[in-house]
Design a protein around this motif. Structure first.
Motif, PDB file in Angstrom:
ATOM      1  N   ARG A   1       0.830  -1.206   0.000  1.00  0.00           N
ATOM      2  CA  ARG A   1       0.000   0.000   0.000  1.00  0.00           C
ATOM      3  C   ARG A   1       0.861   1.251   0.000  1.00  0.00           C
ATOM      4  O   ARG A   1       1.773   1.390   0.796  1.00  0.00           O
ATOM      5  N   LEU A   2       0.543   2.178  -0.893  1.00  0.00           N
ATOM      6  CA  LEU A   2       1.249   3.462  -0.961  1.00  0.00           C
ATOM      7  C   LEU A   2       0.296   4.566  -0.510  1.00  0.00           C
ATOM      8  O   LEU A   2      -0.790   4.727  -1.075  1.00  0.00           O
ATOM      9  N   LEU A   3       0.716   5.288   0.534  1.00  0.00           N
ATOM     10  CA  LEU A   3      -0.084   6.408   1.061  1.00  0.00           C
ATOM     11  C   LEU A   3       0.854   7.585   1.336  1.00  0.00           C
ATOM     12  O   LEU A   3       0.898   8.105   2.453  1.00  0.00           O
ATOM     13  N   PRO A   4       1.655   7.995   0.349  1.00  0.00           N
ATOM     14  CA  PRO A   4       2.702   8.980   0.627  1.00  0.00           C
ATOM     15  C   PRO A   4       2.129  10.367   0.886  1.00  0.00           C
ATOM     16  O   PRO A   4       0.956  10.628   0.575  1.00  0.00           O
ATOM     17  N   PRO A   5       2.939  11.266   1.425  1.00  0.00           N
ATOM     18  CA  PRO A   5       2.514  12.667   1.448  1.00  0.00           C
ATOM     19  C   PRO A   5       2.126  13.093   0.033  1.00  0.00           C
ATOM     20  O   PRO A   5       2.742  12.640  -0.943  1.00  0.00           O
TER      21      PRO A   5
END
Ligand SMILES: Cc1ncc(COP(=O)(O)O)c(C=O)c1O
Length: 389
Positions: A359-363
């Motif tokens: 899962r990618l939830l970057p700024p």
């Protein structure tokens, strides 16, 4: 670092599987541990650091506010609370929408369900299987079974139906249903994404049955999906939206946003929270939303999604789920070894209930350079024989 880890392990209940380092500071998309190691944070501090870690806009606002008035509850008017509510209405709602402030995502969902039960005078809440809504009694009852282990006596007034199944939703809504609650993108599950048709269908079904449609936007809200909220991204109008996580950039805050017609039915005394809408959270909310708008971070989220979709063409990635910067890279194998290999390269990403998902939830401030670092790291990892297929 070892000393701090031992101290925390000795004194904090071991409820979380943690990254194996002690975090010291953060800036933008980057965080540093106590030994000075630098990590690229594509997990975004658990989807909280939407405008980056320790953003100066927020730290300056809370520093100034804390010296002026650290706290007063909802028994007084606060200009900063009014401004925060207006900012959220203007960005994620519509003219005449109103806000209830609380302190977390779970609380926001509890309060949304409460509003629905109060205004409809009905009992049950229909929920989509696979959703995650928080750990308090009502929120966890609405959440998938796995997270309810060890909690008894919950869920008598919850009806779970398969995500994406409009016929099942229609049937369940006949059963004294006050609301239909769901995450438009089931993040913890693995970025499982609803179709616009499903969400628009739910809107129509709720209208027909008199239930309220609630979007849990704790992860999808505030620009992350390449639109101000899932409501905008999917073209469906829920009666209630719940927010937390990125809302105040790390100052604890949650909110329920109600359409004008629902707002008009909420009575004094219906809801309450001592800390909700406090001055520190309020200035942090206003500063966060202003930064998302001024820096065009919603637009950036959409652009970075396009970049990832067009350049992450690895045979090991079977599918990319999600929208904007809430993405699930679905691998052709369990993702744990790849996530560990990324950690060894000092890149932080998330896992999911779907074991194959990264899962990618970057700024939302992340740019092509950081996305390029992830791509290059994945290329190396996939090429190496260390990761067993
Ligand atoms: C979609 C969603 N809803 C609700 C929650 C609960 O939020 P909180 O931990 O702030 O109570 C979470 C937390 O991960 C979440 O992802």
């Amino acid at each position: 670092m070892k000393e701090s880890m031992a101290l925390e392990d000795a004194s904090v209940l071991p409820t979380y599987e943690k990254f194996p380092f002690v975090l010291d500071r953060g800036e933008g998309c980057w965080v540093w541990d106590e030994d000075g190691n630098k990590y690229l944070d594509l997990y975004g501090g658990h989807a909280v650091a939407a405008i980056g870690h320790s953003p100066v806009e927020v730290t300056a606002a809370i520093t100034k506010q804390s010296a002026k008035l650290l706290f007063y509850s909802n028994l007084v008017y606060l200009k900063v609370r009014a401004e925060a509510a207006k900012a959220l209405v203007d960005f994620c709602g519509e003219k005449g929408s109103q806000v209830f402030f609380c302190n977390s995502g779970a609380e926001a969902n509890e309060n949304a369900m409460r509003i629905a039960r109060c205004v409809t005078n009905k009992k049950n809440v229909v929920c989509a299987e696979g959703g995650f809504h928080g750990r308090t009694a009502g929120a966890i009852a609405a959440t998938g079974y796995k997270y309810r282990k060890g909690m008894s006596g919950l869920g008598a007034d919850m009806i779970h139906v398969p995500f994406g199944d409009l016929a099942a939703a229609e049937q369940a809504l006949q059963n004294d249903a006050a609301a239909f609650l769901l995450e438009p993108i089931q993040s913890v599950q693995g970025a499982t994404t609803a179709s616009s048709e499903y969400l628009q269908g739910l809107e129509a079904l709720c209208k027909k049955s008199g239930a309220l449609l609630i979007f849990d936007e704790v992860q999808t809200g505030l620009g992350r999906v390449g639109a101000p909220s899932a409501r905008h991204a999917f073209g469906a109008r829920p009666h209630l939206q719940t927010f937390a996580k990125a809302l105040a950039s790390g100052v604890p805050a949650g909110a329920v946003l109600a359409t004008p017609e629902v707002s008009a039915l909420v009575k004094p005394g219906a809801l309450g929270s001592t800390f909700g809408g406090g001055p520190l959270a309020s200035v942090a909310i206003s500063a966060t939303i202003k930064a998302i708008i001024d820096k065009k971070l919603t637009e950036n989220a959409a652009e970075m999604e396009d970049l990832i979709r067009s350049t992450f063409k690895f045979p090991q990635i079977a599918e990319i789920r999600g929208r904007g910067l809430l993405l699930g890279l679905v691998l052709d194998r369990p993702s744990k070894a790849v996530r560990d290999a990324l950690l060894a390269k000092k890149i932080l990403v998330g896992g999911a209930d779907d074991k194959n998902v990264i899962r990618l939830l970057p700024p939302l401030t992340v740019g092509p350079a950081e996305i390029g670092l992830l791509r290059a790291a994945l290329e190396e990892i996939f090429a190496s024989e260390a990761v067993a297929a």
